[in-house]
Design an enzyme around this catalytic site. Structure first.
Site, PDB file in Angstrom:
ATOM      1  N   THR A   1      -6.294  16.399   3.162  1.00  0.00           N
ATOM      2  CA  THR A   1      -5.570  15.580   4.130  1.00  0.00           C
ATOM      3  C   THR A   1      -4.671  16.480   4.966  1.00  0.00           C
ATOM      4  O   THR A   1      -4.090  17.435   4.451  1.00  0.00           O
ATOM      5  CB  THR A   1      -4.688  14.491   3.474  1.00  0.00           C
ATOM      6  OG1 THR A   1      -3.848  13.916   4.488  1.00  0.00           O
ATOM      7  CG2 THR A   1      -3.794  15.006   2.370  1.00  0.00           C
TER       8      THR A   1
ATOM      9  N   ASP B   1       0.156  14.767   1.640  1.00  0.00           N
ATOM     10  CA  ASP B   1       0.863  13.790   0.805  1.00  0.00           C
ATOM     11  C   ASP B   1       0.175  13.526  -0.536  1.00  0.00           C
ATOM     12  O   ASP B   1       0.497  12.562  -1.214  1.00  0.00           O
ATOM     13  CB  ASP B   1       1.048  12.467   1.575  1.00  0.00           C
ATOM     14  CG  ASP B   1      -0.283  11.833   1.994  1.00  0.00           C
ATOM     15  OD1 ASP B   1      -1.343  12.447   1.770  1.00  0.00           O
ATOM     16  OD2 ASP B   1      -0.254  10.722   2.551  1.00  0.00           O
TER      17      ASP B   1
ATOM     18  N   ASP C   1      -2.036  15.329   6.047  1.00  0.00           N
ATOM     19  CA  ASP C   1      -0.698  14.774   5.812  1.00  0.00           C
ATOM     20  C   ASP C   1       0.068  15.487   4.699  1.00  0.00           C
ATOM     21  O   ASP C   1       1.279  15.323   4.584  1.00  0.00           O
ATOM     22  CB  ASP C   1      -0.799  13.285   5.447  1.00  0.00           C
ATOM     23  CG  ASP C   1      -1.537  12.476   6.495  1.00  0.00           C
ATOM     24  OD1 ASP C   1      -1.493  12.866   7.673  1.00  0.00           O
ATOM     25  OD2 ASP C   1      -2.172  11.466   6.131  1.00  0.00           O
TER      26      ASP C   1
ATOM     27  N   ARG D   1       1.241   9.560   7.931  1.00  0.00           N
ATOM     28  CA  ARG D   1       1.337   8.319   7.151  1.00  0.00           C
ATOM     29  C   ARG D   1       2.749   8.112   6.621  1.00  0.00           C
ATOM     30  O   ARG D   1       3.691   8.188   7.371  1.00  0.00           O
ATOM     31  CB  ARG D   1       0.303   8.310   6.037  1.00  0.00           C
ATOM     32  CG  ARG D   1      -1.107   8.179   6.541  1.00  0.00           C
ATOM     33  CD  ARG D   1      -1.996   7.630   5.481  1.00  0.00           C
ATOM     34  NE  ARG D   1      -1.939   8.470   4.286  1.00  0.00           N
ATOM     35  CZ  ARG D   1      -2.606   8.212   3.191  1.00  0.00           C
ATOM     36  NH1 ARG D   1      -3.387   7.150   3.127  1.00  0.00           N
ATOM     37  NH2 ARG D   1      -2.529   8.991   2.139  1.00  0.00           N
TER      38      ARG D   1
ATOM     39  N   ARG E   1     -13.931  -1.846  -1.734  1.00  0.00           N
ATOM     40  CA  ARG E   1     -13.534  -3.118  -1.079  1.00  0.00           C
ATOM     41  C   ARG E   1     -14.373  -3.270   0.176  1.00  0.00           C
ATOM     42  O   ARG E   1     -13.862  -3.377   1.276  1.00  0.00           O
ATOM     43  CB  ARG E   1     -12.050  -3.083  -0.689  1.00  0.00           C
ATOM     44  CG  ARG E   1     -11.088  -2.912  -1.826  1.00  0.00           C
ATOM     45  CD  ARG E   1      -9.652  -3.110  -1.361  1.00  0.00           C
ATOM     46  NE  ARG E   1      -9.343  -2.344  -0.161  1.00  0.00           N
ATOM     47  CZ  ARG E   1      -8.887  -1.090  -0.170  1.00  0.00           C
ATOM     48  NH1 ARG E   1      -8.713  -0.460  -1.321  1.00  0.00           N
ATOM     49  NH2 ARG E   1      -8.622  -0.458   0.958  1.00  0.00           N
TER      50      ARG E   1
ATOM     51  N   GLY F   1     -10.146  10.271   6.758  1.00  0.00           N
ATOM     52  CA  GLY F   1      -9.966  10.933   8.058  1.00  0.00           C
ATOM     53  C   GLY F   1     -10.346  12.402   7.943  1.00  0.00           C
ATOM     54  O   GLY F   1     -10.103  13.031   6.917  1.00  0.00           O
TER      55      GLY F   1
ATOM     56  N   ASP G   1      -6.353  10.156  -0.716  1.00  0.00           N
ATOM     57  CA  ASP G   1      -6.046   9.273  -1.851  1.00  0.00           C
ATOM     58  C   ASP G   1      -7.063   8.140  -2.008  1.00  0.00           C
ATOM     59  O   ASP G   1      -7.395   7.751  -3.127  1.00  0.00           O
ATOM     60  CB  ASP G   1      -4.622   8.725  -1.752  1.00  0.00           C
ATOM     61  CG  ASP G   1      -4.412   7.866  -0.519  1.00  0.00           C
ATOM     62  OD1 ASP G   1      -5.049   8.149   0.517  1.00  0.00           O
ATOM     63  OD2 ASP G   1      -3.627   6.906  -0.589  1.00  0.00           O
TER      64      ASP G   1
HETATM   65  O1  F6P Z   1      -4.527  10.576   6.710  1.00  0.00           O
HETATM   66  C1  F6P Z   1      -4.829  11.229   7.875  1.00  0.00           C
HETATM   67  C2  F6P Z   1      -4.447  10.457   9.067  1.00  0.00           C
HETATM   68  O2  F6P Z   1      -4.715  11.306  10.134  1.00  0.00           O
HETATM   69  C3  F6P Z   1      -3.020   9.912   9.092  1.00  0.00           C
HETATM   70  O3  F6P Z   1      -2.063  10.895   9.392  1.00  0.00           O
HETATM   71  C4  F6P Z   1      -3.135   8.810  10.105  1.00  0.00           C
HETATM   72  O4  F6P Z   1      -2.184   7.803   9.892  1.00  0.00           O
HETATM   73  C5  F6P Z   1      -4.508   8.283   9.865  1.00  0.00           C
HETATM   74  O5  F6P Z   1      -5.256   9.298   9.261  1.00  0.00           O
HETATM   75  C6  F6P Z   1      -5.199   7.822  11.130  1.00  0.00           C
HETATM   76  O6  F6P Z   1      -6.462   7.336  10.829  1.00  0.00           O
HETATM   77  P1  F6P Z   1      -7.571   6.876  11.889  1.00  0.00           P
HETATM   78  O7  F6P Z   1      -8.644   7.923  11.821  1.00  0.00           O
HETATM   79  O8  F6P Z   1      -8.051   5.588  11.376  1.00  0.00           O
HETATM   80  O9  F6P Z   1      -6.946   6.790  13.230  1.00  0.00           O
END
Ligand code: F6P
Length: 380
Positions: free
Chosen positions: A153, A157, A155, A199, A94, A20, A131
């Site tokens: 990120t 995390d 997040d 997340r 994968r 992301g 990650d």
């Molecule tokens: O890891 C970043 C993040 O924005 C998370 O907080 C969220 O759960 C996820 O990506 C959302 O991803 P997508 O771009 O698939 O909606």
């Protein structure tokens, strides 16, 4: 610290951004490009994570790997997103392939990435990502590619780094949103439930919730009891505070329950979301109060990076190039205030960084009267 490979003199490097997007990615790209060019290296950008090398036919004459010049990276430090594009689908470890019988099988395409990079005479890769990308960096490194990983990120995390760029911007926007919700919630005497990304970790919810003076914060690290949220709302009502702000991390879960999953597609991680609606529904039935939900979602990933995130991103990008110049390999750039350091990728993968429930930010929130609605403790 570095894994020993035969390291030849660098002439050409590539950078990719995966997972992301996070505010600050363009700043990393600029720092890598300028620091590399300064050393006389050719710098290339891989499009859309690793799609640029795995699906080159999609990129027509421009190609899936593009030369990064000074002109190309001019004026991008303050821009959100990533000029290279990114992807959090079709993980090359994968990769979903449709079989002749119509079924989908996941195959490992990392050998193809190494081959393609060699074909382009890329001596080293700087991979920027969370990650999932870190695990790919680890595999590519073990398969002989020279790799430096830059953690990213919103997040916050990722383990082994004090912080990642993007987090500060996300927290800033979430805080401003909560600030704005105070007045409308107060005017209507409502409960506002604000769902934020993050997340399986509660960093964004915790930091924005405390900074934005929320009344309740629900995070994955502290399973909640919805009755305690209800009690908080009723207590506030009794004190003539007829509105309440509840910040919910997307990964929050009730005691004995599990996270709320919005979607699960092949080749991609499960997508969290929906807990805000669930919490609001329960609040309505417990308190009978008008309750509204605001899901901040991808707004947290967009927009211009804060100065702090730009600086972190620029420092990470330049440090990644310095690491290559110093002959390092198989390492991740990490923040260890006040300095930037390097940790072996193998030590950083596989562990997430969660909010320590005894951290001073959590204790501060409690001292301010904010509830985490702890299910397993006799505290508010
Ligand atoms: O890891 C970043 C993040 O924005 C998370 O907080 C969220 O759960 C996820 O990506 C959302 O991803 P997508 O771009 O698939 O909606």
């Amino acid at each position: 610290m570095s894994t020993k490979k035969k390291l030849k003199k660098i002439k050409r490097i590539a950078i990719s951004t995966g997972g992301g997007d996070a505010p600050g990615l363009n700043a990393v790209i600029r720092a890598v490009a300028l620091s590399g060019i300064k050393r006389g290296w050719e710098v290339y950008g891989i499009r859309d994570g690793f799609h640029g090398v795995l699906l080159p036919e999609q990129y027509h004459e421009e190609g899936g790997i593009v030369r990064m010049t000074r002109e190309k990276v001019r004026g991008i430090t303050h821009l959100g997103g990533t000029m290279l594009g990114t992807s959090n689908r079709n993980n090359p470890m994968r990769y979903p392939i449709e079989m002749p019988d119509g079924t989908i099988e996941e195959v490992d395409r990392t050998d193809e990435i190494v081959r393609a990079l060699r074909l382009h005479h890329i001596d080293a890769l700087i991979s920027v990502g969370g990650d999932g990308s870190l695990a790919i960096s680890d595999v590519l490194s073990k398969k002989g590619m020279r790799v430096i990983h830059v953690p990213k990120t919103i997040d916050n995390d990722l383990d082994k780094t004090d912080a990642t760029f993007g987090f500060d911007t996300a927290v800033g926007f979430a805080t401003e949103s909560i600030d704005r919700l105070h007045s409308t919630a107060a005017s209507h005497g409502r409960v506002m439930v604000v769902e934020v990304m993050g997340r399986y970790a509660g960093w964004i919810a915790l930091h924005a919730g405390v900074a934005g003076s929320a009344d309740a914060i629900l995070i994955p690290e502290i399973p909640y009891d919805i009755r305690k949220v209800g009690k908080k709302i009723k207590d506030r009502d009794r004190m003539s505070r007829h509105y309440t702000i509840v910040v919910v991390a997307e990964g929050a879960k009730p005691a004995g329950g599990s996270v709320t999953i919005r979607e699960h597609t092949i080749g991609k991680e499960e997508r969290l979301g929906g807990i805000g609606e669930q919490v609001a529904h329960e609040i309505r039935s417990i308190t009978d109060k008008e309750t509204r939900v605001v899901v901040l979602g991808h707004l947290l990933r967009g927009g211009t990076p804060t100065a702090l995130d730009r600086l972190r991103a620029l420092r990470f990008g330049a440090a990644a190039v310095r690491a290559l110049d110093d002959g390092q390999d198989g390492i991740m750039v990490a923040l260890d205030p006040p300095r930037v350091k390097y940790v072996p990728i193998s030590e950083a993968i596989g562990q997430m960084k969660y909010v320590p429930v005894d951290s001073d930010t959590v204790l501060t929130a409690r001292d301010l009267g904010i509830t985490f609605a702890d299910a397993d403790a006799d505290i508010d």
